[in-house]
Design a protein around this motif. Structure first.
Motif, PDB file in Angstrom:
ATOM      1  N   ASP A 223       0.825  -1.208   0.000  1.00 28.08           N
ATOM      2  CA  ASP A 223       0.000   0.000   0.000  1.00 28.08           C
ATOM      3  C   ASP A 223       0.861   1.261   0.000  1.00 28.08           C
ATOM      4  OD1 ASP A 223      -2.298  -1.509   0.029  1.00 28.08           O
ATOM      5  OD2 ASP A 223      -2.645  -1.305   2.178  1.00 28.08           O
ATOM      6  N   LEU A 224       1.923   1.260   0.802  1.00 25.34           N
ATOM      7  CA  LEU A 224       2.773   2.447   0.886  1.00 25.34           C
ATOM      8  C   LEU A 224       3.544   2.656  -0.416  1.00 25.34           C
ATOM      9  CD1 LEU A 224       3.900   4.837   2.343  1.00 25.34           C
ATOM     10  CD2 LEU A 224       5.488   3.336   3.573  1.00 25.34           C
ATOM     11  N   ILE A 225       4.028   1.575  -1.023  1.00 25.05           N
ATOM     12  CA  ILE A 225       4.723   1.711  -2.305  1.00 25.05           C
ATOM     13  C   ILE A 225       3.784   2.298  -3.351  1.00 25.05           C
ATOM     14  CG2 ILE A 225       5.760   0.416  -4.217  1.00 25.05           C
ATOM     15  CD1 ILE A 225       6.850  -1.533  -2.084  1.00 25.05           C
ATOM     16  N   PHE A 226       2.544   1.823  -3.385  1.00 22.99           N
ATOM     17  CA  PHE A 226       1.563   2.316  -4.347  1.00 22.99           C
ATOM     18  C   PHE A 226       1.343   3.813  -4.156  1.00 22.99           C
ATOM     19  CE2 PHE A 226      -2.742   3.324  -5.694  1.00 22.99           C
ATOM     20  CZ  PHE A 226      -2.776   2.778  -6.977  1.00 22.99           C
ATOM     21  N   ASP A 227       1.161   4.243  -2.909  1.00 20.59           N
ATOM     22  CA  ASP A 227       0.901   5.659  -2.643  1.00 20.59           C
ATOM     23  C   ASP A 227       2.147   6.521  -2.863  1.00 20.59           C
ATOM     24  OD1 ASP A 227      -1.704   5.062  -2.001  1.00 20.59           O
ATOM     25  OD2 ASP A 227      -1.345   4.983   0.159  1.00 20.59           O
ATOM     26  N   ALA A 228       3.320   5.961  -2.538  1.00 22.65           N
ATOM     27  CA  ALA A 228       4.551   6.746  -2.632  1.00 22.65           C
ATOM     28  C   ALA A 228       5.016   6.940  -4.070  1.00 22.65           C
ATOM     29  CB  ALA A 228       5.664   6.075  -1.824  1.00 22.65           C
ATOM     30  N   THR A 229       4.609   6.053  -4.972  1.00 21.41           N
ATOM     31  CA  THR A 229       5.090   6.119  -6.350  1.00 21.41           C
ATOM     32  C   THR A 229       4.841   7.484  -6.968  1.00 21.41           C
ATOM     33  OG1 THR A 229       4.760   3.747  -6.665  1.00 21.41           O
ATOM     34  CG2 THR A 229       4.914   5.083  -8.643  1.00 21.41           C
ATOM     35  N   SER A 230       3.618   7.991  -6.849  1.00 26.27           N
ATOM     36  CA  SER A 230       3.310   9.298  -7.449  1.00 26.27           C
ATOM     37  C   SER A 230       3.845  10.442  -6.604  1.00 26.27           C
ATOM     38  CB  SER A 230       1.797   9.447  -7.641  1.00 26.27           C
ATOM     39  OG  SER A 230       1.114   9.314  -6.411  1.00 26.27           O
ATOM     40  N   VAL A 231       3.825  10.284  -5.287  1.00 30.79           N
ATOM     41  CA  VAL A 231       4.268  11.365  -4.407  1.00 30.79           C
ATOM     42  C   VAL A 231       5.755  11.657  -4.571  1.00 30.79           C
ATOM     43  CG1 VAL A 231       4.526  12.068  -1.996  1.00 30.79           C
ATOM     44  CG2 VAL A 231       2.451  10.900  -2.737  1.00 30.79           C
TER      45      VAL A 231
END
Length: 309
Positions: free
Chosen positions: A162-170
């Protein structure tokens, strides 16, 4: 890349306990790049990151930055205050005016999916929440160079994904250069447009992830990237990843199952051949240990036999 780098290292050497752990690194980081730094334990990745951030001294060489450099080291150490106060403390340390801190902290927390945690005591957070706040504290600064050491360490599979998914764009930003130390190749592929591989204190590869995986420049680099299977072909050795080996009744190679290792989705097979050893994935139940099978291999990379030992 045409633009001038925002961070440059030249001939960087770092020692720990009298041992050289970073050996003569040359590196340029540019705005708009998300760079993953991979390597095995003890390769010198965290020491390189700390030296780039100015947290430890270099024995020799230089690091030059043309803007602000912010680092999020591996341990998400948070003060015993609210989540918002933790992020605002970081902004205060960077000299951000008091009137801007609350808004910038709230924006960074929202970007990491924890906007509702602002009033919470940081001591009450889960591991995944602490990681997100730790990242938000670094992102809020708006630095020109962002250095992250294992930002997903210590999380279970679900929280990590979940964190990798959210961090990708950020983490992708046209205004900043981002360097992320990672252990997992899959994470590097998900996050980065440029890959660095560090082996024994030196940079063994620098380029686009797909290019490095498809054509590693040395057998040592190939092994690290998962090319653990070997077929000896005359004066050469063909190295293959398990994904390049398929069980196929019509295959042109004969092998014996030497070992079976259960996995989440099936079984990993260790295969012995007359001229080498390979691994292959198979769905359950898969062949039994000692069973003879036919296989087919795809591509791989070839090195002189002496160089591959």
């Amino acid at each position: 890349m045409d633009s001038a780098p925002v961070l440059t290292a030249r001939g960087l050497v770092v020692e720990r306990s009298g041992q050289v752990v970073v050996n003569g690194i040359d590196l340029d980081l540019h705005r708009g790049q998300t760079v993953a730094l991979l390597g095995p334990n003890g390769a010198g990745k965290s020491s390189l990151l700390a030296a780039l951030a100015g947290l430890i001294p270099a024995k020799s060489g230089s690091v030059t930055a043309s803007g602000r450099v912010a680092a999020a080291m591996q341990a998400p150490a948070l003060a015993r205050r609210t989540v918002s106060a933790n992020v605002e403390l970081g902004l205060a340390w960077w000299g951000v005016p008091r009137g801007e801190r609350r808004g910038r902290a709230a924006t960074a927390l929202e970007q990491l999916g924890v906007g509702g945690l602002g009033p919470r005591d940081a001591a009450s957070l889960s591991g995944g929440e602490r990681r997100r706040v730790h990242l938000a504290r670094m992102l809020a600064v708006g630095a020109d160079v962002r250095l992250l050491d294992e930002p997903f360490a210590g999380l279970d599979t679900s929280a990590r994904g979940d964190l990798i998914f959210d961090a990708t764009s950020v983490l992708r930003s046209a205004d900043a250069a981002t360097l992320i130390v990672l252990h997992d190749r899959g994470e590097a592929w998900a996050l980065a447009d440029r890959l660095l591989v560090m082996l024994d204190g030196e940079l063994a590869a620098d380029g686009r992830p797909a290019e490095i995986l498809e054509q590693p420049s040395s057998s040592r680099l190939a092994r690290f990237l998962g090319f653990t299977g070997e077929l000896h072909e005359g004066e050469s050795t063909r190295m293959l990843r398990s994904a390049q080996v398929r069980l196929d009744p019509g295959g042109d190679l004969d092998a014996t199952v030497a070992r079976r290792v259960p996995t989440e989705d099936g079984v990993l097979l260790d295969l012995e051949l007359a001229n080498g050893r390979l691994s292959a994935a198979a769905p359950l139940p898969g062949p039994a240990q000692g069973e003879r099978v036919r296989i087919r291999v795809e591509a791989g990379v070839v090195f002189p036999r002496d160089e591959s030992r």
